[in-house]
Design a protein around this motif. Structure first.
Motif, PDB file in Angstrom:
ATOM      1  N   ARG A  38       0.863  -1.178   0.000  1.00  0.00           N
ATOM      2  CA  ARG A  38       0.000   0.000   0.000  1.00  0.00           C
ATOM      3  C   ARG A  38       0.897   1.226   0.000  1.00  0.00           C
ATOM      4  O   ARG A  38       1.765   1.371   0.859  1.00  0.00           O
ATOM      5  CB  ARG A  38      -0.899  -0.026   1.226  1.00  0.00           C
ATOM      6  CG  ARG A  38      -1.841  -1.211   1.204  1.00  0.00           C
ATOM      7  CD  ARG A  38      -2.707  -1.369   2.409  1.00  0.00           C
ATOM      8  NE  ARG A  38      -2.813  -0.227   3.265  1.00  0.00           N
ATOM      9  CZ  ARG A  38      -3.620  -0.129   4.285  1.00  0.00           C
ATOM     10  NH1 ARG A  38      -4.396  -1.122   4.581  1.00  0.00           N
ATOM     11  NH2 ARG A  38      -3.653   0.935   5.033  1.00  0.00           N
ATOM     12  N   VAL A  82      -2.746   5.518  -0.094  1.00  0.00           N
ATOM     13  CA  VAL A  82      -3.503   5.808  -1.301  1.00  0.00           C
ATOM     14  C   VAL A  82      -4.682   4.840  -1.386  1.00  0.00           C
ATOM     15  O   VAL A  82      -4.527   3.639  -1.177  1.00  0.00           O
ATOM     16  CB  VAL A  82      -2.603   5.685  -2.553  1.00  0.00           C
ATOM     17  CG1 VAL A  82      -3.418   5.846  -3.824  1.00  0.00           C
ATOM     18  CG2 VAL A  82      -1.483   6.716  -2.496  1.00  0.00           C
ATOM     19  N   ASP A  83      -5.847   5.383  -1.650  1.00  0.00           N
ATOM     20  CA  ASP A  83      -7.106   4.643  -1.783  1.00  0.00           C
ATOM     21  C   ASP A  83      -7.645   4.052  -0.484  1.00  0.00           C
ATOM     22  O   ASP A  83      -8.545   3.220  -0.515  1.00  0.00           O
ATOM     23  CB  ASP A  83      -7.007   3.533  -2.841  1.00  0.00           C
ATOM     24  CG  ASP A  83      -6.800   4.088  -4.241  1.00  0.00           C
ATOM     25  OD1 ASP A  83      -7.251   5.220  -4.511  1.00  0.00           O
ATOM     26  OD2 ASP A  83      -6.184   3.399  -5.068  1.00  0.00           O
ATOM     27  N   ASP A  84      -7.120   4.454   0.673  1.00  0.00           N
ATOM     28  CA  ASP A  84      -7.728   3.984   1.915  1.00  0.00           C
ATOM     29  C   ASP A  84      -9.044   4.742   2.133  1.00  0.00           C
ATOM     30  O   ASP A  84      -9.424   5.613   1.351  1.00  0.00           O
ATOM     31  CB  ASP A  84      -6.770   4.077   3.114  1.00  0.00           C
ATOM     32  CG  ASP A  84      -6.493   5.504   3.610  1.00  0.00           C
ATOM     33  OD1 ASP A  84      -7.150   6.464   3.168  1.00  0.00           O
ATOM     34  OD2 ASP A  84      -5.577   5.652   4.449  1.00  0.00           O
ATOM     35  N   ASP A  87      -8.643   8.599   2.251  1.00  0.00           N
ATOM     36  CA  ASP A  87      -8.180   9.153   0.978  1.00  0.00           C
ATOM     37  C   ASP A  87      -9.354   9.263   0.006  1.00  0.00           C
ATOM     38  O   ASP A  87      -9.544  10.294  -0.652  1.00  0.00           O
ATOM     39  CB  ASP A  87      -7.067   8.281   0.395  1.00  0.00           C
ATOM     40  CG  ASP A  87      -6.492   8.835  -0.896  1.00  0.00           C
ATOM     41  OD1 ASP A  87      -6.291  10.067  -0.987  1.00  0.00           O
ATOM     42  OD2 ASP A  87      -6.233   8.045  -1.820  1.00  0.00           O
ATOM     43  N   VAL A  88     -10.153   8.222  -0.059  1.00  0.00           N
ATOM     44  CA  VAL A  88     -11.331   8.232  -0.937  1.00  0.00           C
ATOM     45  C   VAL A  88     -12.349   9.273  -0.459  1.00  0.00           C
ATOM     46  O   VAL A  88     -12.907  10.030  -1.256  1.00  0.00           O
ATOM     47  CB  VAL A  88     -11.959   6.815  -1.001  1.00  0.00           C
ATOM     48  CG1 VAL A  88     -13.287   6.837  -1.738  1.00  0.00           C
ATOM     49  CG2 VAL A  88     -10.982   5.841  -1.651  1.00  0.00           C
ATOM     50  N   ARG A  91     -11.697  12.962  -1.357  1.00  0.00           N
ATOM     51  CA  ARG A  91     -11.777  13.306  -2.776  1.00  0.00           C
ATOM     52  C   ARG A  91     -13.064  14.064  -3.087  1.00  0.00           C
ATOM     53  O   ARG A  91     -13.154  14.756  -4.096  1.00  0.00           O
ATOM     54  CB  ARG A  91     -11.703  12.056  -3.643  1.00  0.00           C
ATOM     55  CG  ARG A  91     -10.353  11.393  -3.591  1.00  0.00           C
ATOM     56  CD  ARG A  91     -10.327  10.121  -4.377  1.00  0.00           C
ATOM     57  NE  ARG A  91      -9.104   9.377  -4.073  1.00  0.00           N
ATOM     58  CZ  ARG A  91      -8.889   8.146  -4.457  1.00  0.00           C
ATOM     59  NH1 ARG A  91      -9.791   7.496  -5.168  1.00  0.00           N
ATOM     60  NH2 ARG A  91      -7.769   7.545  -4.135  1.00  0.00           N
TER      61      ARG A  91
END
Length: 108
Positions: A38, A82-84, A87-88, A91
């Motif tokens: 990750r 990133v993309d945890d 993080d999502v 956005r």
């Protein structure tokens, strides 16, 4: 009974080796290798910051305050990878000048 030719063994060995190598590569590339890579949001010597009023973000050295127009994420809602989850979330959300969480204007 005829004996197997000597050339069949090396060919079979090469085929088996190629198959095992291909399988290992496929497992590694698809994430099935047991390793969970990750990507971190920031380096270990930095912390993530959020642009006030937008979804922009950045990283600031641990011993510095955020640059003007940026702020720290609210406690417990800091993206780490990133993309945890966070993080999502960030956005489509941001903070206003008072520190309230709002829907990001550039995502409406």
């Amino acid at each position: 009974m005829p004996k197997p030719s000597r050339t069949s063994r090396p060919a079979r060995y090469r085929l088996t080796t190629a198959a095992l190598t291909g399988t290992a590569a496929a497992l590694t590339l698809t994430g099935c290798s047991g390793f969970d890579f990750r990507e971190n949001i920031c380096r270990s010597s930095e912390y993530p910051v959020l642009a006030v009023g937008s979804t922009g973000s950045g990283c600031v050295p641990n011993d510095e305050e955020p640059m003007p127009g940026y702020t720290r994420y609210p406690e417990g809602k800091v993206p780490q990878h990133v993309d945890d989850k966070w993080d999502v979330y960030w956005r489509t959300h941001t903070l206003d000048k008072s520190g309230n969480i709002i829907k990001a204007p550039d995502t409406e």
